[in-house]
Design an enzyme around this catalytic site. Structure first.
Site, PDB file in Angstrom:
ATOM      1  CG  HIS A 164      -9.023  -0.761   4.676  1.00  0.00           C
ATOM      2  ND1 HIS A 164      -8.973  -0.753   3.295  1.00  0.00           N
ATOM      3  CD2 HIS A 164      -8.474   0.392   5.070  1.00  0.00           C
ATOM      4  CE1 HIS A 164      -8.404   0.360   2.893  1.00  0.00           C
ATOM      5  NE2 HIS A 164      -8.084   1.085   3.941  1.00  0.00           N
ATOM      6  CG  ASP A 165     -11.295   2.772   4.024  1.00  0.00           C
ATOM      7  OD1 ASP A 165     -10.725   2.678   5.127  1.00  0.00           O
ATOM      8  OD2 ASP A 165     -10.737   3.200   2.995  1.00  0.00           O
ATOM      9  CG  ASP A 180      -4.386   5.932   1.086  1.00  0.00           C
ATOM     10  OD1 ASP A 180      -5.312   5.138   1.303  1.00  0.00           O
ATOM     11  OD2 ASP A 180      -4.265   7.018   1.706  1.00  0.00           O
ATOM     12  CG  ASP A 212      -2.210   0.647   1.073  1.00  0.00           C
ATOM     13  OD1 ASP A 212      -2.228   1.737   0.462  1.00  0.00           O
ATOM     14  OD2 ASP A 212      -3.224   0.101   1.540  1.00  0.00           O
ATOM     15  CD  GLU A 237      -8.764   5.029  -1.254  1.00  0.00           C
ATOM     16  OE1 GLU A 237      -9.690   4.788  -0.467  1.00  0.00           O
ATOM     17  OE2 GLU A 237      -7.811   5.783  -0.962  1.00  0.00           O
TER      18      GLU A 237
HETATM   19  O1  TEU Z   1      -9.228   6.160   2.211  1.00  0.00           O
HETATM   20  C1  TEU Z   1      -9.609   7.362   1.638  1.00  0.00           C
HETATM   21  C2  TEU Z   1     -11.023   7.557   1.751  1.00  0.00           C
HETATM   22  O2  TEU Z   1     -11.636   7.874   0.785  1.00  0.00           O
HETATM   23  C3  TEU Z   1     -11.642   7.352   3.068  1.00  0.00           C
HETATM   24  O3  TEU Z   1     -11.562   8.537   3.732  1.00  0.00           O
HETATM   25  C4  TEU Z   1     -13.018   6.922   2.930  1.00  0.00           C
HETATM   26  O4  TEU Z   1     -13.811   7.892   2.338  1.00  0.00           O
HETATM   27  C5  TEU Z   1     -13.505   6.665   4.301  1.00  0.00           C
HETATM   28  O5  TEU Z   1     -12.660   5.739   4.899  1.00  0.00           O
HETATM   29  C6  TEU Z   1     -14.867   6.120   4.285  1.00  0.00           C
HETATM   30  O6  TEU Z   1     -15.223   5.900   5.588  1.00  0.00           O
HETATM   31  C7  TEU Z   1      -7.887   5.858   2.300  1.00  0.00           C
HETATM   32  C8  TEU Z   1      -7.705   4.603   3.109  1.00  0.00           C
HETATM   33  O7  TEU Z   1      -8.331   3.541   2.447  1.00  0.00           O
HETATM   34  C9  TEU Z   1      -8.239   4.829   4.485  1.00  0.00           C
HETATM   35  O8  TEU Z   1      -8.169   3.671   5.271  1.00  0.00           O
HETATM   36  C10 TEU Z   1      -7.413   5.924   5.115  1.00  0.00           C
HETATM   37  O9  TEU Z   1      -7.931   6.231   6.369  1.00  0.00           O
HETATM   38  C11 TEU Z   1      -7.388   7.181   4.251  1.00  0.00           C
HETATM   39  O10 TEU Z   1      -7.137   6.905   2.881  1.00  0.00           O
HETATM   40  C12 TEU Z   1      -6.272   8.082   4.693  1.00  0.00           C
HETATM   41  O11 TEU Z   1      -5.047   7.531   4.355  1.00  0.00           O
END
Ligand code: TEU
Ligand code: CA
Length: 562
Positions: free
Chosen positions: A331-332, A202, A100, A258
């Site tokens: 994971h989000d 990311d 990542d 992403e």
């Molecule tokens: O996620 C970016 C992102 O778009 C997130 O803010 C998303 O909208 C949110 O998690 C929804 O709840 C990436 C990573 O995948 C995330 O885990 C990180 O926290 C974020 O970037 C910051 O690096």
């Protein structure tokens, strides 16, 4: 133009969130040796590429998405020797590893930032975005952070604000500075030289900022702000092309961006095969379908047609010229079986149906850890049980606004990121067999029922269905990877059906997204269809004409005989 053949189009990715995957030493935190223990498990499942959420040195304000040293392994996760052994183990089994890459921002504990904040003439000052207060002393713009509060934080030391689109411990790197870009390319080359097979990048659409910084119109919805203010900045494609030229291009590796803020209209600028930028993006079309104007925790209903549309408009937009990743959770976002399926009575059927969708759409599929055993959302009774900085920050804000906190907790149960961060459920032993110590976040209490040991024993389980579908996909790579995608009966709110076809070979996928029996009018006579695969056992009998009698959450894959 015919679609080009590429190994990364044929591959299936499995995402590991290392903190929650497997703990090998009893400290309650998943680690690299835990991953090593499970490589045979992953190999036997049949996935090709493992993507690991960040494993670099980090103070863990955002679980590794805040990196303080890009060249070393997070102490919690192990050592570089563990990493080398893991990489070798992955390669020995014929799999690949994606790291990542988090370079829109670093940790505020990274040396670049600790230097940068010291003085205005520090050599690292321009590694980040510093702005003086406005004439009236207020912050430079009204930008909001993704995780609540303002995107600008005041630093006493030099009397200026720095930009952070995420937490205040995640300052945004200044890509306008050529030194920053060279640092990033050096990081990329370092890991590629170690033998990793590519990167998931990311929030990559955010690396170029619109300068000078300006206020956003506060009437605009957050999504609009993301697309038109935070993402897609003027130098973005120049930066991506430079990055690829100076690092990625010298290796046979894959990249997934992403793609937050990437739209079907501009998608080809990122992934068009003539562009020299990214191989594919994760688009967010279907991830935001249940969010209202108030954002993440303002939950609205969605319909099956919204989900269909999310995939259809992207397929149409890219056609044969670009590529996407297909995912239903990560994971989000919440667990796919809880969000798009039925995690009660039809848990097994709907998890298998979603596996069918994931593995038969056009794009490179990504399976998030635990989906293969049917893991579900969790509903912890107290905010004390939650760990995610996003959830905790928004909780505090809602409390300050005097909102109904019980309602807020309910929204967290549906949408919070910790839904997907509870430990992988390996067995019915204490803590789901994840750790012998105290886990950093509690296991989902349904682990005695839902766990890997149980599904591995039962040949009719979700796990074995994934294994078969992965094999099935390999057997029919031509049509399932490269074939056209065409939706059938687009307006249907109960059944998601589509054709995949290439050179006279057509597959028809029919998915009943309800807990009822549904009579589905197929565009074929039943005897023109050869049944290949599905999530119900036993023969289908008594169907005639063009009507398919679908059972609750039934998934079928047919080959057309005509
Ligand atoms: O996620 C970016 C992102 O778009 C997130 O803010 C998303 O909208 C949110 O998690 C929804 O709840 C990436 C990573 O995948 C995330 O885990 C990180 O926290 C974020 O970037 C910051 O690096
Ligand atoms: Ca550990």
């Amino acid at each position: 133009m015919a679609i080009t053949q590429q190994w990364w189009k044929e591959a299936v990715i499995y995402q590991i969130y290392p903190r929650s995957f497997k703990d090998s030493n009893g400290d309650g935190i998943g680690d690299l040796r835990g991953i090593i223990e499970k490589l045979d498990y992953l190999k036997s499942l049949g996935v090709d590429v493992l993507w690991l959420s960040p494993i670099y040195q980090s103070p863990n304000d955002d679980n590794g998405y805040d990196i303080s040293d890009y060249y070393n392994i997070m102490t919690d996760f192990g050592t570089m020797d563990d990493f080398n052994e893991m990489l070798e183990g992955i390669h020995q089994r014929g799999m690949k590893l994606l790291m990542d890459l988090v370079v829109n921002h670093s940790s505020d504990e990274h040396k670049w930032f600790t230097e940068s904040r010291k003085s205005k003439d520090n050599p690292y000052r321009d590694y980040y975005y510093w702005q003086p207060p406005k004439a009236d002393g207020s912050k430079p713009t009204n930008w909001k952070s993704f995780f609540g509060g303002d995107a600008w934080d005041y630093d006493e030391q030099t009397g200026e604000y720095y930009l952070h689109l995420f937490t205040k411990k995640q300052p945004d790197l200044n890509w306008e500075n050529p030194k920053v870009r060279q640092e990033v390319y050096k990081i990329i080359r370092y890991w590629l030289d170690k033998g990793v097979d590519g990167f998931r990048m990311d929030v990559i659409p955010f690396i170029s900022k619109r300068l000078p910084f300006e206020d956003v119109d506060s009437n605009r919805g957050f999504n609009d702000v993301v697309i038109n203010t935070y993402a897609n900045g003027p130098r973005l494609h120049e930066f991506l092309q430079e990055m690829v030229r100076e690092s990625i291009n010298q290796y046979d590796v894959m990249t997934v961006g992403e793609g937050i803020g990437v739209t079907p209209q501009n998608g080809l600028l990122y992934v068009g095969e003539d562009r020299g930028e990214l191989n594919m993006v994760f688009h967010f079309e279907h991830m935001f379908i249940n969010q209202g104007k108030g954002g993440k925790f303002d939950i609205v209903d969605f319909q099956l047609t919204d989900l269909k549309q999310g995939f259809s408009i992207w397929d149409e937009a890219l056609g044969e010229k670009g590529w996407v990743n297909i995912y239903l959770d990560n994971h989000d976002f919440p667990r796919m079986v809880s969000r798009f399926g039925n995690d009660g009575k039809y848990h097994t059927e709907s998890a298998k149906l979603l596996a069918t969708l994931l593995l038969t759409l056009r794009g490179t599929p990504c399976i998030y850890q635990g989906s293969e055993i049917g893991m579900t959302n969790v509903a912890f009774p107290s905010i004390e049980d939650y760990r995610d900085v996003e959830t905790l920050n928004f909780y505090e804000e809602a409390k300050e606004r005097g909102e109904d906190m019980e309602a807020f907790l309910k929204a967290v149960h549906i949408q919070g990121r910790d839904n997907v961060r509870t430990p992988v459920q390996w067995s019915n032993e204490l803590n789901a067999g994840f750790t012998t110590g105290t886990p950093w976040i509690k296991a989902n209490p349904n682990y005695p029922k839902i766990n890997a040991e149980a599904v591995l024993k039962n040949t009719n389980s979700i796990w074995h269905y994934y294994q078969q579908m992965l094999q099935f996909r390999k057997t029919h790579l031509d049509v399932l990877v490269y074939g056209d995608y065409e939706v059938i009966d687009e307006a249907n709110q109960k059944v998601y059906a589509y054709k995949r076809s290439i050179k006279g070979k057509t597959m028809i996928v029919v998915l009943n997204f309800t807990s009822e029996h549904i009579a589905f009018e197929a565009p074929y006579e039943v005897d023109e269809l050869q049944y290949l695969k599905g999530n119900y056992k036993g023969k289908i009998e008594g169907e005639e004409g063009t009507v398919l009698d679908l059972r609750p959450w039934e998934a079928r894959v047919y080959l057309s005989k005509v």
